[in-house]
Design a protein around this motif. Structure first.
Motif, mmCIF file in Angstrom:
data_model
loop_
_atom_site.group_PDB
_atom_site.id
_atom_site.type_symbol
_atom_site.label_atom_id
_atom_site.label_comp_id
_atom_site.label_asym_id
_atom_site.label_seq_id
_atom_site.Cartn_x
_atom_site.Cartn_y
_atom_site.Cartn_z
ATOM 1 N N UNK A 76 31.719 39.616 41.625
ATOM 2 C CA UNK A 76 30.632 39.375 42.571
ATOM 3 C C UNK A 76 29.288 39.389 41.849
ATOM 4 N N UNK A 77 28.364 38.602 42.372
ATOM 5 C CA UNK A 77 27.005 38.560 41.843
ATOM 6 C C UNK A 77 26.043 38.158 42.939
ATOM 7 N N UNK A 78 24.762 38.247 42.680
ATOM 8 C CA UNK A 78 23.748 37.880 43.659
ATOM 9 C C UNK A 78 23.617 36.360 43.772
ATOM 10 N N UNK A 79 23.520 35.892 45.009
ATOM 11 C CA UNK A 79 23.284 34.477 45.294
ATOM 12 C C UNK A 79 24.415 33.561 44.833
ATOM 13 N N UNK A 80 25.644 34.081 44.809
ATOM 14 C CA UNK A 80 26.787 33.268 44.408
ATOM 15 C C UNK A 80 28.023 33.754 45.149
ATOM 16 N N UNK A 81 28.893 32.830 45.508
ATOM 17 C CA UNK A 81 30.149 33.197 46.155
ATOM 18 C C UNK A 81 31.053 33.922 45.164
ATOM 19 N N UNK A 82 31.708 34.990 45.608
ATOM 20 C CA UNK A 82 32.577 35.785 44.741
ATOM 21 C C UNK A 82 33.716 34.943 44.188
ATOM 22 N N UNK A 83 34.088 35.230 42.948
ATOM 23 C CA UNK A 83 35.241 34.591 42.334
ATOM 24 C C UNK A 83 36.405 35.566 42.285
ATOM 25 N N UNK A 84 37.625 35.070 42.436
ATOM 26 C CA UNK A 84 38.799 35.941 42.423
ATOM 27 C C UNK A 84 39.907 35.328 41.580
ATOM 28 N N UNK A 85 40.798 36.203 41.110
ATOM 29 C CA UNK A 85 42.012 35.784 40.412
ATOM 30 C C UNK A 85 43.099 36.794 40.744
ATOM 31 N N UNK A 86 44.335 36.346 40.844
ATOM 32 C CA UNK A 86 45.441 37.236 41.192
ATOM 33 C C UNK A 86 46.342 37.459 39.980
ATOM 34 N N UNK A 87 46.974 38.639 39.954
ATOM 35 C CA UNK A 87 47.832 39.016 38.841
ATOM 36 C C UNK A 87 49.075 39.722 39.370
ATOM 37 N N UNK A 88 50.258 39.130 39.245
ATOM 38 C CA UNK A 88 51.488 39.854 39.585
ATOM 39 C C UNK A 88 51.672 41.039 38.633
ATOM 40 N N UNK A 89 51.951 42.220 39.190
ATOM 41 C CA UNK A 89 52.077 43.443 38.396
ATOM 42 C C UNK A 89 53.392 44.136 38.716
ATOM 43 N N UNK A 90 54.140 44.467 37.675
ATOM 44 C CA UNK A 90 55.389 45.205 37.825
ATOM 45 C C UNK A 90 55.219 46.601 37.242
ATOM 46 N N UNK A 91 55.514 47.609 38.054
ATOM 47 C CA UNK A 91 55.515 49.005 37.596
ATOM 48 C C UNK A 91 56.967 49.417 37.402
ATOM 49 N N UNK A 92 57.303 49.896 36.198
ATOM 50 C CA UNK A 92 58.688 50.208 35.863
ATOM 51 C C UNK A 92 58.814 51.637 35.358
ATOM 52 N N UNK A 93 59.969 52.234 35.618
ATOM 53 C CA UNK A 93 60.227 53.593 35.120
ATOM 54 C C UNK A 93 60.901 53.574 33.756
ATOM 55 N N UNK A 94 61.332 52.401 33.288
ATOM 56 C CA UNK A 94 61.931 52.250 31.960
ATOM 57 C C UNK A 94 61.146 51.198 31.191
ATOM 58 N N UNK A 95 60.900 51.448 29.930
ATOM 59 C CA UNK A 95 60.171 50.451 29.159
ATOM 60 C C UNK A 95 59.511 51.040 27.943
ATOM 61 N N UNK A 96 58.313 50.549 27.640
ATOM 62 C CA UNK A 96 57.608 51.000 26.438
ATOM 63 C C UNK A 96 56.123 51.047 26.698
ATOM 64 N N UNK A 97 55.452 51.870 25.922
ATOM 65 C CA UNK A 97 53.995 51.884 25.896
ATOM 66 C C UNK A 97 53.540 51.490 24.504
ATOM 67 N N UNK A 98 52.361 50.935 24.439
ATOM 68 C CA UNK A 98 51.825 50.407 23.190
ATOM 69 C C UNK A 98 50.391 50.873 23.044
#
Length: 335
Positions: A112-134
């Motif tokens: 969001x900013x002044x004097x401009x329509x907000x921009x958006x983007x979507x992101x599919x997110x998976x939360x898992x109990x098995x995996x790795x961290x980096x």
């Protein structure tokens, strides 16, 4: 006059409620693009997503970033959360608490900013109990044209995941190459060294590099590094370590090496020092100060060194040149 009073009061209220910040200029545009089409995070871990903003139609103001529709137990932070008019990038960090539930959702990133329509983007997110961290030991790095720098990278396997992890680097600037040693972390190993090498013709400036770790059957994890290529015209030096990540059992010693990359006409000796060294550990450099380009590094531990992951800044100093800081990651296991 009394008959006009309600109308005047209403007009005053309307005028005060509609400030200049509420007026949207239809010619102004604000777009948001994400560096990933989908993301995954492991319970107790985090992942990062690069964000790029596009301003148009004369809009050049600051932009505020926020995240919506986050699953329970997941938090979002932006670095920076407010992007000034001279910048177009930020990094989103998604962190899943240890109590977060495994789930799949779609989050929305809003700009969001002044004097401009907000921009958006979507992101599919998976939360898992098995995996790795980096995790990379440094979120910023620098190399001069014609030189290299090293960054330790550490992974953790979580839950039932015990597989190999393959590393890669994305969004490299022109003239910069990336190499991991090893490129695949196998068995119970947890560390690798990323070397970023800037050719003499590499484009000078700041860019955001993404490190990706992937394993079979688990979501890939990413971390970002703000990497600067500096012009080689300035006299100075850089430090690169090989390897930049070490594993050692308490009571034992392990070795690494430093290469000093000298820029332009710099020929001075470089004094090396280690900081944040834990109790029971010593880090020595041979020779020190270093008149040449190679230095042997010895990390010695005792039984008093507690098990853990230690990120040790290594600083090089020399008269007439800017200080340079590299990092050495040491994983100590119990005897």
């Amino acid at each position: 006059m009394k008959a006009w009073l309600p109308f005047l009061l209403s007009a005053a209220v309307f005028t005060s409620a509609c400030s200049d910040d509420d007026i949207v200029n239809p010619s102004n545009t604000l777009g948001v693009s994400l560096g990933q089409t989908a993301s995954a995070v492991v319970v107790g871990g985090n992942t990062t997503v690069p964000i790029t903003l596009t301003r148009g139609g004369g809009f050049s103001g600051s932009v505020n970033l926020s995240a919506e529709n986050l699953p329970t137990g997941v938090t979002a932070t932006f670095t920076p959360a407010t992007v000034d008019g001279a910048s177009t990038s930020s990094v989103l960090t998604l962190t899943a608490a240890s109590t977060a539930a495994a789930a799949t959702s779609t989050i929305t990133v809003r700009a969001t900013g002044n004097n401009v329509t907000a921009g958006t983007a979507t992101l599919p997110l998976t939360v898992s109990s098995n995996g790795l961290t980096l995790s990379a030991s440094a979120t910023t790095a620098m190399a001069a044209q014609g030189a290299a720098t090293t960054i330790p990278v550490v992974i953790n396997r979580i839950g039932t995941f015990t597989g190999d992890v393959t590393l890669s680097a994305e969004n490299l600037p022109t003239g910069v190459t990336a190499a991991f040693s090893p490129a695949t972390i196998t068995g119970t190993n947890r560390v690798t060294t990323l070397t970023l090498t800037a050719a003499s013709t590499a484009t000078a400036g700041l860019s955001t590099i993404t490190i990706r770790g992937a394993g079979t059957g688990v979501g890939a994890q990413t971390q970002t590094i703000a990497f600067t290529v500096s012009p080689s015209a300035t006299a100075g030096f850089g430090l690169s370590m090989s390897p930049a990540a070490l594993s050692v059992q308490a009571g034992q010693s392990v070795a690494s090496a430093i290469t000093i990359a000298r820029q332009n006409v710099f020929a001075g000796s470089v004094q090396l020092a280690a900081a944040s060294v834990p109790t029971g550990m010593t880090v020595t450099f041979t020779p020190n100060p270093a008149p040449g380009t190679s230095v042997a590094v010895t990390v010695a531990t005792t039984s008093a060194t507690a098990a853990g992951v230690y990120v040790i800044p290594i600083t090089g100093t020399s008269t007439g040149a800017a200080n340079y800081v590299s990092t050495l990651t040491v994983i100590v296991s119990a005897p």
